[in-house]
Design a protein around this motif. Structure first.
Motif, PDB file in Angstrom:
ATOM      1  N   PHE A  61      36.455  18.077  58.028  1.00  0.00           N
ATOM      2  CA  PHE A  61      36.596  18.892  59.231  1.00  0.00           C
ATOM      3  C   PHE A  61      37.551  20.077  59.115  1.00  0.00           C
ATOM      4  CE2 PHE A  61      35.104  14.760  60.796  1.00  0.00           C
ATOM      5  CZ  PHE A  61      33.953  15.185  61.452  1.00  0.00           C
ATOM      6  N   VAL A  62      38.397  20.117  58.087  1.00  0.00           N
ATOM      7  CA  VAL A  62      39.360  21.213  57.985  1.00  0.00           C
ATOM      8  C   VAL A  62      39.292  21.903  56.620  1.00  0.00           C
ATOM      9  CG1 VAL A  62      41.803  21.868  58.152  1.00  0.00           C
ATOM     10  CG2 VAL A  62      40.916  20.026  59.602  1.00  0.00           C
ATOM     11  N   LEU A  63      39.434  21.136  55.565  1.00  0.00           N
ATOM     12  CA  LEU A  63      39.600  21.709  54.227  1.00  0.00           C
ATOM     13  C   LEU A  63      38.284  22.117  53.565  1.00  0.00           C
ATOM     14  CD1 LEU A  63      42.127  19.048  52.916  1.00  0.00           C
ATOM     15  CD2 LEU A  63      42.662  21.401  53.609  1.00  0.00           C
ATOM     16  N   GLY A  64      37.236  21.379  53.831  1.00  0.00           N
ATOM     17  CA  GLY A  64      35.980  21.553  53.117  1.00  0.00           C
ATOM     18  C   GLY A  64      35.935  20.603  51.929  1.00  0.00           C
ATOM     19  N   ILE A  65      34.757  20.442  51.368  1.00  0.00           N
ATOM     20  CA  ILE A  65      34.571  19.526  50.242  1.00  0.00           C
ATOM     21  C   ILE A  65      35.305  20.040  49.008  1.00  0.00           C
ATOM     22  CG2 ILE A  65      32.865  18.435  48.726  1.00  0.00           C
ATOM     23  CD1 ILE A  65      32.791  17.437  51.642  1.00  0.00           C
ATOM     24  N   SER A  66      35.167  21.322  48.736  1.00  0.00           N
ATOM     25  CA  SER A  66      35.826  21.936  47.579  1.00  0.00           C
ATOM     26  C   SER A  66      37.101  22.640  48.042  1.00  0.00           C
ATOM     27  CB  SER A  66      34.884  22.945  46.920  1.00  0.00           C
ATOM     28  OG  SER A  66      35.506  23.534  45.803  1.00  0.00           O
ATOM     29  N   VAL A  67      38.218  22.283  47.414  1.00  0.00           N
ATOM     30  CA  VAL A  67      39.510  22.881  47.757  1.00  0.00           C
ATOM     31  C   VAL A  67      39.980  23.707  46.570  1.00  0.00           C
ATOM     32  CG1 VAL A  67      41.911  22.405  48.368  1.00  0.00           C
ATOM     33  CG2 VAL A  67      40.090  20.958  49.279  1.00  0.00           C
ATOM     34  N   LYS A  68      40.211  24.979  46.826  1.00  0.00           N
ATOM     35  CA  LYS A  68      40.683  25.899  45.778  1.00  0.00           C
ATOM     36  C   LYS A  68      39.801  25.819  44.528  1.00  0.00           C
ATOM     37  CE  LYS A  68      44.967  27.095  45.456  1.00  0.00           C
ATOM     38  NZ  LYS A  68      45.270  28.338  46.112  1.00  0.00           N
ATOM     39  N   ASN A  69      38.508  25.821  44.748  1.00  0.00           N
ATOM     40  CA  ASN A  69      37.518  25.823  43.659  1.00  0.00           C
ATOM     41  C   ASN A  69      37.631  24.623  42.716  1.00  0.00           C
ATOM     42  OD1 ASN A  69      36.346  28.301  44.512  1.00  0.00           O
ATOM     43  ND2 ASN A  69      38.085  29.381  43.598  1.00  0.00           N
ATOM     44  N   GLY A 122      35.622  22.165  42.787  1.00  0.00           N
ATOM     45  CA  GLY A 122      34.291  21.587  42.641  1.00  0.00           C
ATOM     46  C   GLY A 122      34.109  20.283  43.398  1.00  0.00           C
ATOM     47  N   GLY A 123      34.990  20.016  44.353  1.00  0.00           N
ATOM     48  CA  GLY A 123      34.902  18.787  45.138  1.00  0.00           C
ATOM     49  C   GLY A 123      35.561  17.584  44.488  1.00  0.00           C
ATOM     50  N   LEU A 124      36.340  17.810  43.421  1.00  0.00           N
ATOM     51  CA  LEU A 124      36.960  16.701  42.696  1.00  0.00           C
ATOM     52  C   LEU A 124      37.858  15.848  43.592  1.00  0.00           C
ATOM     53  CD1 LEU A 124      37.477  15.171  40.068  1.00  0.00           C
ATOM     54  CD2 LEU A 124      39.345  16.755  39.618  1.00  0.00           C
ATOM     55  N   LEU A 125      38.720  16.480  44.385  1.00  0.00           N
ATOM     56  CA  LEU A 125      39.607  15.702  45.255  1.00  0.00           C
ATOM     57  C   LEU A 125      38.804  14.886  46.268  1.00  0.00           C
ATOM     58  CD1 LEU A 125      42.561  18.143  46.008  1.00  0.00           C
ATOM     59  CD2 LEU A 125      42.601  16.072  44.623  1.00  0.00           C
ATOM     60  N   PHE A 126      37.739  15.470  46.780  1.00  0.00           N
ATOM     61  CA  PHE A 126      36.896  14.752  47.734  1.00  0.00           C
ATOM     62  C   PHE A 126      36.216  13.560  47.060  1.00  0.00           C
ATOM     63  CE2 PHE A 126      32.897  14.110  50.093  1.00  0.00           C
ATOM     64  CZ  PHE A 126      33.427  13.830  51.346  1.00  0.00           C
TER      65      PHE A 126
END
Length: 129
Positions: A86-94, A96-100
């Motif tokens: 809801f806030v950050l998006g799936i990909s954070v700072k490019n 590739g969605g690793l943190l998600f």
């Protein structure tokens, strides 16, 4: 799900993921600062979340406290997933969605640990004051 080796593997996955992200939280990495600034809770949210994750790691390692550690981990990682959605998006700072993806893995592992300890939940709910 009584296989102790499987349970240890699941516990170690959670612990390794949490400890890896703790390094970035406690060293104030650029990505961690960006995430918690975007959420409006930097630095207290970053440090507080790190402390909760560290506590969950310790609790997960001991059989008597594993359920509490898994519940704590599940609650913390649920907040991370909701923040991503809801806030950050799936990909954070490019990334590739690793943190998600790591958050989803941690969430599922915590659920498995809670499921493996489900018979202990009623005892956990009995408050002895």
């Amino acid at each position: 799900m009584k296989n102790p080796i499987f349970i240890w593997i699941i516990k170690l996955i959670v612990v390794v993921i949490f400890l890896q992200t703790l390094y970035f939280k406690f060293t104030a990495s650029e990505e961690s600062i960006f995430i918690f600034t975007t959420l409006g809770i930097e630095p207290y949210g970053r440090i507080g979340t790190g402390i909760v994750e560290l506590l969950a790691c310790v609790l997960l390692l001991f059989p008597r406290t594993m359920l509490v550690g898994a519940l704590l981990g599940l609650g913390t990682i649920t907040g991370a997933i909701v923040s991503h959605l809801f806030v950050l998006g799936i990909s954070v700072k490019n990334d590739g969605g690793l943190l998600f993806i790591l958050a989803i893995i941690t969430f599922l592992c915590c659920l498995l640990l809670i499921y493996s300890q489900r018979s202990k939940i009623p005892d956990l709910l009995k408050l002895k004051i």
